[in-house]
Design a protein around this motif. Sequence first.
Motif, PDB file in Angstrom:
ATOM      1  N   GLY A 121      -0.501   5.213   5.148  1.00  0.00           N
ATOM      2  CA  GLY A 121      -0.743   6.229   4.546  1.00  0.00           C
ATOM      3  C   GLY A 121      -1.340   6.179   3.065  1.00  0.00           C
ATOM      4  N   PRO A 122      -1.515   7.130   2.100  1.00  0.00           N
ATOM      5  CA  PRO A 122      -2.066   6.692   0.879  1.00  0.00           C
ATOM      6  C   PRO A 122      -1.311   6.197  -0.057  1.00  0.00           C
ATOM      7  CG  PRO A 122      -2.574   9.035   1.658  1.00  0.00           C
ATOM      8  CD  PRO A 122      -1.476   8.410   2.601  1.00  0.00           C
ATOM      9  N   GLU A 123       0.132   6.069   0.394  1.00  0.00           N
ATOM     10  CA  GLU A 123       1.091   5.545  -0.509  1.00  0.00           C
ATOM     11  C   GLU A 123       1.908   4.477   0.202  1.00  0.00           C
ATOM     12  OE1 GLU A 123       3.735   8.186  -2.688  1.00  0.00           O
ATOM     13  OE2 GLU A 123       1.991   9.430  -3.188  1.00  0.00           O
ATOM     14  N   VAL A 124       1.989   3.092  -0.113  1.00  0.00           N
ATOM     15  CA  VAL A 124       2.534   2.128   0.434  1.00  0.00           C
ATOM     16  C   VAL A 124       3.837   1.910  -0.230  1.00  0.00           C
ATOM     17  CG1 VAL A 124       2.199  -0.226   1.296  1.00  0.00           C
ATOM     18  CG2 VAL A 124       0.259   1.454   1.146  1.00  0.00           C
ATOM     19  N   ALA A 125       4.889   1.896   0.297  1.00  0.00           N
ATOM     20  CA  ALA A 125       6.283   1.547  -0.365  1.00  0.00           C
ATOM     21  C   ALA A 125       6.386   0.111  -0.932  1.00  0.00           C
ATOM     22  CB  ALA A 125       7.593   1.678   0.871  1.00  0.00           C
ATOM     23  N   PRO A 126       6.803   0.097  -2.003  1.00  0.00           N
ATOM     24  CA  PRO A 126       6.978  -1.216  -2.578  1.00  0.00           C
ATOM     25  C   PRO A 126       7.652  -2.139  -1.650  1.00  0.00           C
ATOM     26  CG  PRO A 126       7.036   0.430  -4.488  1.00  0.00           C
ATOM     27  CD  PRO A 126       7.012   1.037  -2.905  1.00  0.00           C
ATOM     28  N   ILE A 127       8.928  -1.751  -1.178  1.00  0.00           N
ATOM     29  CA  ILE A 127       9.586  -2.532  -0.668  1.00  0.00           C
ATOM     30  C   ILE A 127       8.827  -3.491   0.700  1.00  0.00           C
ATOM     31  CG2 ILE A 127      10.589  -0.776   1.116  1.00  0.00           C
ATOM     32  CD1 ILE A 127      13.342  -2.527   1.083  1.00  0.00           C
ATOM     33  N   GLY A 128       7.848  -2.724   1.197  1.00  0.00           N
ATOM     34  CA  GLY A 128       7.104  -3.325   2.475  1.00  0.00           C
ATOM     35  C   GLY A 128       6.078  -4.048   1.902  1.00  0.00           C
ATOM     36  N   LEU A 208      -5.873   6.260  -3.354  1.00  0.00           N
ATOM     37  CA  LEU A 208      -5.972   6.297  -1.799  1.00  0.00           C
ATOM     38  C   LEU A 208      -5.703   7.926  -1.281  1.00  0.00           C
ATOM     39  CD1 LEU A 208      -3.806   3.207  -0.845  1.00  0.00           C
ATOM     40  CD2 LEU A 208      -6.223   3.342  -0.734  1.00  0.00           C
ATOM     41  N   TRP A 209      -5.092   8.517  -2.070  1.00  0.00           N
ATOM     42  CA  TRP A 209      -5.234  10.052  -1.697  1.00  0.00           C
ATOM     43  C   TRP A 209      -6.498  10.677  -1.748  1.00  0.00           C
ATOM     44  CZ3 TRP A 209      -1.330  12.254   0.635  1.00  0.00           C
ATOM     45  CH2 TRP A 209      -0.098  11.707   0.487  1.00  0.00           C
ATOM     46  N   GLN A 210      -7.276  10.298  -2.610  1.00  0.00           N
ATOM     47  CA  GLN A 210      -8.862  10.664  -2.501  1.00  0.00           C
ATOM     48  C   GLN A 210      -9.702  10.286  -1.232  1.00  0.00           C
ATOM     49  OE1 GLN A 210     -11.264   9.132  -5.573  1.00  0.00           O
ATOM     50  NE2 GLN A 210     -12.848  10.721  -5.510  1.00  0.00           N
ATOM     51  N   LEU A 211      -9.154   9.104  -0.811  1.00  0.00           N
ATOM     52  CA  LEU A 211      -9.685   8.702   0.754  1.00  0.00           C
ATOM     53  C   LEU A 211      -9.020   9.330   1.790  1.00  0.00           C
ATOM     54  CD1 LEU A 211      -9.771   4.600   0.122  1.00  0.00           C
ATOM     55  CD2 LEU A 211     -11.322   6.556  -0.672  1.00  0.00           C
TER      56      LEU A 211
END
Length: 277
Positions: A121-128, A208-211
Amino acid sequence: MGRFSTSDGVSLYYSDEGAGAPILCLAGLTRNSADFSFVAPHLAGYRVICMDYRGRGQSDHAPDFMSYNILREGQDAIELMDHLGLERVILIGTSRGGLIAMALAYGQPARLRGVVLNDIGPEVAPIGIERIMDYVGNEPAQADLEQCAAALAHVHAAGFPGVPLSRWRQQAEFMFYEKPGGGLGLRYDARLRDALVGQAGAGEAVDLWQLFDALRDIPTAAIRGANSDLLSLETFEKMQARHPALITATVPDRGHVPFLDEPQSLGAIRALLDLTK
């Protein structure tokens, strides 16, 4: 199976099987076209095209490792479409492939009939991100693919409970190869790590939310592994709120990423395909 040369002279591999409306499959960061082996049998009636990114799978390594970036890989996908004479495709994007799909939705929306985002998604979790950076560019410590499969089963036991060892053995072979002198090699250019590090320090990140918002006028499905450490439940819910027509599916007993042959994954893919007919 085929190859084509990009506009900057890199030879890329792709597979092209079946007949019907074209589906272009784009894999994760270090993965390749083999990752879609599990879902391909469920896509009868479609032309399924899988591209190995530059520096991955059977494609050539790029002379400039900084070309391992989403914009260039998206351009490569468009150039493959042009090479095959395809005006529009349905795009199934796993992880990195989903980011490329969002970039294309923003820059080349007319080329997309529909999009499936697999655990991205448009946000990628830091732990990942931390987990990914722990392994990118490093060869596995195991001596052979059998040992690697056992290691994958152990490492992913919490996120992927109940997945048989035979599936991890297949996945191990997709990702690594046995070197003639012993040990395992990467099926991608280890300089991919250098590209990630270099790009992380290259300035302000793209919104990434814009994308993602560019997908509002394109039929889209989003699949999330219930145990994903990359796509959080909060982000998944925000995606649904911003894209009310979004087809969604959560796959139980899966982390990052679902294999795409699970009933929930196939249900979302089929719903998306129905919308594009």
